[in-house]
Design a protein around this motif. Structure first.
Motif, mmCIF file in Angstrom:
data_model
loop_
_atom_site.group_PDB
_atom_site.id
_atom_site.type_symbol
_atom_site.label_atom_id
_atom_site.label_comp_id
_atom_site.label_asym_id
_atom_site.label_seq_id
_atom_site.Cartn_x
_atom_site.Cartn_y
_atom_site.Cartn_z
ATOM 1 N N SER A 223 44.588 33.761 38.465
ATOM 2 C CA SER A 223 43.925 33.270 37.262
ATOM 3 C C SER A 223 42.886 32.212 37.565
ATOM 4 O O SER A 223 42.084 31.856 36.697
ATOM 5 C CB SER A 223 44.957 32.711 36.277
ATOM 6 O OG SER A 223 45.671 31.637 36.881
ATOM 7 N N SER A 224 42.838 31.711 38.797
ATOM 8 C CA SER A 224 41.850 30.697 39.172
ATOM 9 C C SER A 224 40.705 31.281 39.980
ATOM 10 O O SER A 224 39.777 30.559 40.347
ATOM 11 C CB SER A 224 42.529 29.575 39.972
ATOM 12 O OG SER A 224 43.145 30.116 41.142
ATOM 13 N N ASP A 225 40.747 32.610 40.255
ATOM 14 C CA ASP A 225 39.709 33.232 41.067
ATOM 15 C C ASP A 225 38.466 33.519 40.231
ATOM 16 O O ASP A 225 38.460 33.404 39.003
ATOM 17 C CB ASP A 225 40.218 34.533 41.685
ATOM 18 C CG ASP A 225 41.302 34.289 42.746
ATOM 19 O OD1 ASP A 225 41.396 33.139 43.216
ATOM 20 O OD2 ASP A 225 42.039 35.242 43.039
ATOM 21 N N ILE B 291 31.730 49.110 28.261
ATOM 22 C CA ILE B 291 32.468 49.489 29.480
ATOM 23 C C ILE B 291 33.724 48.646 29.545
ATOM 24 O O ILE B 291 33.688 47.435 29.296
ATOM 25 C CB ILE B 291 31.613 49.269 30.744
ATOM 26 C CG1 ILE B 291 30.339 50.128 30.656
ATOM 27 C CG2 ILE B 291 32.381 49.604 32.012
ATOM 28 C CD1 ILE B 291 29.335 49.813 31.730
ATOM 29 N N ALA B 292 34.852 49.283 29.845
ATOM 30 C CA ALA B 292 36.132 48.572 29.979
ATOM 31 C C ALA B 292 36.688 48.793 31.395
ATOM 32 O O ALA B 292 36.656 49.913 31.909
ATOM 33 C CB ALA B 292 37.121 49.065 28.943
ATOM 34 N N ARG B 293 37.167 47.727 31.986
ATOM 35 C CA ARG B 293 37.786 47.812 33.306
ATOM 36 C C ARG B 293 39.082 47.013 33.289
ATOM 37 O O ARG B 293 39.145 45.937 32.685
ATOM 38 C CB ARG B 293 36.863 47.239 34.394
ATOM 39 C CG ARG B 293 35.557 48.025 34.588
ATOM 40 C CD ARG B 293 35.861 49.377 35.247
ATOM 41 N NE ARG B 293 34.610 50.073 35.566
ATOM 42 C CZ ARG B 293 34.033 50.952 34.779
ATOM 43 N NH1 ARG B 293 34.575 51.214 33.598
ATOM 44 N NH2 ARG B 293 32.914 51.547 35.146
ATOM 45 N N LYS B 294 40.110 47.577 33.940
ATOM 46 C CA LYS B 294 41.419 46.902 33.987
ATOM 47 C C LYS B 294 41.484 45.995 35.210
ATOM 48 O O LYS B 294 40.983 46.343 36.283
ATOM 49 C CB LYS B 294 42.551 47.918 34.041
ATOM 50 C CG LYS B 294 42.738 48.685 32.748
ATOM 51 C CD LYS B 294 43.933 49.622 32.851
ATOM 52 C CE LYS B 294 44.137 50.389 31.542
ATOM 53 N NZ LYS B 294 45.294 51.299 31.625
ATOM 54 N N ILE B 295 42.113 44.820 35.002
ATOM 55 C CA ILE B 295 42.390 43.898 36.113
ATOM 56 C C ILE B 295 43.834 43.448 35.985
ATOM 57 O O ILE B 295 44.430 43.541 34.904
ATOM 58 C CB ILE B 295 41.452 42.686 36.108
ATOM 59 C CG1 ILE B 295 41.632 41.881 34.816
ATOM 60 C CG2 ILE B 295 39.984 43.114 36.300
ATOM 61 C CD1 ILE B 295 40.846 40.571 34.815
ATOM 62 N N ILE B 296 44.369 42.987 37.137
ATOM 63 C CA ILE B 296 45.758 42.497 37.161
ATOM 64 C C ILE B 296 45.727 41.056 37.634
ATOM 65 O O ILE B 296 45.100 40.727 38.651
ATOM 66 C CB ILE B 296 46.628 43.351 38.097
ATOM 67 C CG1 ILE B 296 46.675 44.794 37.569
ATOM 68 C CG2 ILE B 296 48.034 42.768 38.211
ATOM 69 C CD1 ILE B 296 47.403 45.739 38.516
ATOM 70 N N ILE B 297 46.391 40.196 36.870
ATOM 71 C CA ILE B 297 46.515 38.789 37.237
ATOM 72 C C ILE B 297 47.900 38.589 37.837
ATOM 73 O O ILE B 297 48.918 38.923 37.217
ATOM 74 C CB ILE B 297 46.317 37.878 36.023
ATOM 75 C CG1 ILE B 297 44.960 38.146 35.352
ATOM 76 C CG2 ILE B 297 46.432 36.408 36.431
ATOM 77 C CD1 ILE B 297 43.780 37.887 36.243
ATOM 78 N N GLU B 298 47.901 38.051 39.114
ATOM 79 C CA GLU B 298 49.187 37.805 39.792
ATOM 80 C C GLU B 298 49.815 36.516 39.287
ATOM 81 O O GLU B 298 49.114 35.588 38.902
ATOM 82 C CB GLU B 298 48.951 37.711 41.301
ATOM 83 C CG GLU B 298 48.483 39.024 41.915
ATOM 84 C CD GLU B 298 48.298 38.890 43.420
ATOM 85 O OE1 GLU B 298 48.025 37.764 43.877
ATOM 86 O OE2 GLU B 298 48.404 39.909 44.114
#
Length: 719
Positions: free
Chosen positions: A643-645, A712-719
């Motif tokens: 979340s800090s990237d 445009i939609a793109r999925k991301i995952i937050i660790e």
């Protein structure tokens, strides 16, 4: 109704006419006699017959013509109505017809009275000859003569004279055999033709002018003994061998007149008859103008009023769920002005026998006279045939205190009871439309209780109507009056004398009948199945009835339909709305409004449940997701990060444009601000610091990139 009577032109010339209003018939006969005498005098003083046709000038005040187009008419629908104008006071006119009577000539040198002479010593006397002049300069001498010297039979004369002139033709005039006559002003006819025929048809001869022109004027009859007499003469040739020459020698008498009192009619419709038949489609005023023979004119109008029949509207169809109630209301229009007065204000009587008294109640209590003025009386008529008179009055003559009147009147009737109506003391009154109450009961009580009178009817029935207040000084005031007894005191009595003015009207006379049998304006129903209800109304103006229907549909539930399933690009914002207006809404998202907006992130089924009264309905709609790439290439990396990237977006834009970047959880809710960047045409990179999105926690999110032409939609995952 307005009536106008006027003289169009008091000096409009009418040859030989006089006029007399028909109501003055005796005077008319005298005038006609005088007129005829006057004509003879004028004719003998003027050598031109036409100049005797001078107008008799009638003063405008002689116009007595009037017309009545009748009473206003009311009817329903499209009936035909006949309107008739009634005329009176029309002038009677006496006109010269242009025909003059002929008189015998008193032959100055022989003992003969004749009009026609033929050779052989034949003399003919007048039977019914007539001299007639025409506007075209011709004249005729026609009629019967009698041969009293030869055949002793009758002959028919038919002669036409032409070429009229006031200039003396050559060889004219003929010389007078008896007198020296002044020929100035004489008229001449230069030609004439004609016939003399025996009545039995056995003999006939044709005539043509001979010698001097035929002459007419004062003294123009050359064999007349009397000097200056108005007449005519002229020689003629015949086609008969034995009687080849002759002459006319005539004296001209009075004009033959006709009498008329006819009028002409002109309606506003253009018709010219006394009566017309009309069938108007709307309220119409018709005017008739009449004109008599003296050009007196009168006008009147009549209104034809169309009363509308009733129209009824049972209302819009309704849909209810089983067990619910529906209220049906009939709305009536076009029933006419159907009102009746239910409350009247009471006014004081202006006492005609003693103007110092302004009162509503009078009581004679063993000689003590109590006069009471109105302070708050109300007269009210009830549907059951009773009426009440209630309120306060002030006794101003003796006690100077307030009394309370509480009286009930019953036995209402429009037929005068025996001994009624009471005669009006002040002036005559028409009791045609009065109503009567045959009984009176009640009390008149002093406010402190020291005096109280129980009352009952006395004498004539209590009467109500225009002029029914017998002591009112002004004629035809709407009011009421009636005597009453003071119970237990046979020598004492009183009476009510009141004037009435309506202060409250209510609709009257509209009757309702529903198919349920109910007779009220509105009904409440709760059918188990679809049902059609009808209502029939009768208006108050006797113009028939009207009917309308309303359908109440019954269902077990509400048929809710959100529409067909949809397949949209990821990130599309959709709005869903309930097609039914309900009492409550519950969406699967938890929202309770009629409409919601959703962001399409992943395939989802949305459900809505509604309630309306006792009815419920439910439906769902499925939204599928597809990835829609724009014309420019866009990549997001890394797709797994903290979340800090920083999140990098590589874009290749065909045009310079504004780009909005937002991050949403899988329910579509934004978890931070919207980043706005301006991209130039071509390849470019945008770095997004995730520290701006304070609500980010571990999980899957959707990055939305919204340009001018693509989402445009793109999925991301937050660790």
């Amino acid at each position: 109704m307005l009536k106008i009577t006027r003289k169009i032109n008091g000096y409009n010339l009418k040859p030989m006419r006089t006029s007399i209003p028909s109501m003055l018939l005796g005077y008319t006969l005298m005038t006609v006699f005088i007129f005829a005498t006057s004509f003879t005098m004028v004719a003998n003083e003027n050598t031109d017959v036409s100049s005797t046709n001078q107008p008799t000038v009638i003063d405008d005040t002689s116009c007595m013509l009037s017309v009545d187009a009748g009473d206003d008419v009311e009817f329903c629908g499209t009936n035909e109505i006949t309107l008739t104008a009634t005329v009176s006071g029309q002038s009677e006119c006496v006109d010269c017809t242009g025909v003059y009577g002929v008189e015998n000539t008193d032959l100055c040198n022989k003992n003969q009275n004749y009009v026609l002479w033929l050779t052989g010593g034949r003399f003919f006397s007048n039977v019914d000859l007539e001299w007639k002049e025409f506007a075209d300069g011709t004249a005729t001498l026609t009629g019967t003569v009698f041969d009293y010297t030869s055949t002793q039979t009758t002959y028919e004369v038919d002669a036409t004279f032409s070429g009229r002139t006031v200039n003396t033709p050559a060889n004219s005039p003929k010389n007078h055999e008896c007198n020296n006559e002044d020929s100035s002003g004489w008229i001449y006819y230069t030609e004439f033709t004609g016939t003399i025929t025996s009545t039995d048809g056995t003999w006939s001869t044709e005539l043509t002018r001979r010698g001097p022109a035929f002459q007419i004027g004062n003294g123009a009859n050359v064999t007349e003994t009397q000097q200056g007499k108005y007449g005519a003469c002229g020689w003629f040739d015949t086609t008969d061998n034995e009687c080849s020459v002759g002459d006319f020698n005539i004296n001209i008498g009075d004009c033959v007149t006709t009498s008329t009192n006819e009028v002409t009619y002109l309606w506003s419709t253009g018709e010219t008859t006394p009566s017309i038949t009309v069938s108007p489609q709307e309220n119409t005023s018709y005017t008739v103008t009449v004109k008599d023979c003296e050009d007196c004119e009168a006008t009147d109008s009549v209104n034809v009023i169309i009363k509308d029949g009733p129209q009824v509207d049972a209302g819009e169809d309704q849909e209810i769920c089983k067990g619910e109630e529906a209220t049906l209301m009939a709305t009536v229009t076009g029933e006419g002005d159907c009102k009746e007065c239910v409350d009247y204000a009471v006014g004081n009587t202006d006492y005609c026998r003693g103007r110092q008294h302004q009162f509503v109640v009078f009581i004679n209590d063993n000689g003590t006279r109590l006069w009471m003025r109105n302070e708050g009386l109300v007269w009210k008529e009830n549907a059951d045939g009773t009426a009440t008179l209630k309120g306060n009055v002030f006794e101003y003559n003796s006690t100077n205190t307030t009394f309370v009147v509480d009286a009930v009147f019953s036995g209402k009737t429009s037929t005068p009871p025996a001994g009624s109506p009471k005669a009006n003391v002040c002036q005559a009154a028409d009791a045609t439309d009065w109503v009567y109450y045959t009984e009176i009961s009640g009390t008149v009580t002093q406010v402190d209780g020291s005096l109280s009178y129980d009352i009952s009817r006395r004498g004539e029935a209590f009467q109500v109507g225009a002029g029914a207040n017998i002591f009112e000084n002004t004629a035809n005031v709407f009011g009421a009056s009636g005597w009453f007894n003071l119970e237990g005191n046979p020598d004492s009595f009183g009476d009510f004398n009141i004037n009435l003015e309506c202060v409250k009207f209510e609709p009257k006379g509209i009757e309702y009948l529903w198919s349920t049998g109910e007779t009220t304006q509105s009904i409440t129903v709760s059918p188990e199945v679809n049902t059609t209800y009808s209502v029939t109304v009768n208006g108050c103006n006797d113009c028939g009835e009207a009917t309308d229907e309303v359908v109440v549909s019954v269902s077990d539930g509400l048929a809710l339909d959100l529409g067909a399933d949809e397949s949209v690009c990821i990130g599309t914002i959709l709005t869903f709305t309930s097609p039914i207006e309900a009492d409550s809404y519950l969406w699967s998202t938890g929202e309770t409004t009629r409409s919601i907006e959703i962001l399409a992130i992943e395939p989802t089924t949305y459900t809505l449940e509604i309630t309306k009264g006792n009815c419920t309905g439910m439906d769902d709609i499925f939204v599928d997701i597809r990835f829609c790439e724009g014309r420019g290439a866009t990549s997001v990396y890394p797709t797994v990060l903290k979340s800090s990237d920083n999140l990098s977006l590589m874009m290749n834009s065909e045009n310079a444009q504004e780009v909005k970047i937002s991050i949403h959880d899988l329910s579509g809710v934004a978890v931070g601000p919207v980043i706005v960047e301006n991209m130039q045409k071509g390849a470019g990179m945008i770095n997004v610091n995730l520290a701006q999105f304070s609500e980010l926690s571990s999980g899957m999110y959707v990055v939305m990139i919204v340009g001018e032409k693509e989402n445009i939609a793109r999925k991301i995952i937050i660790e």
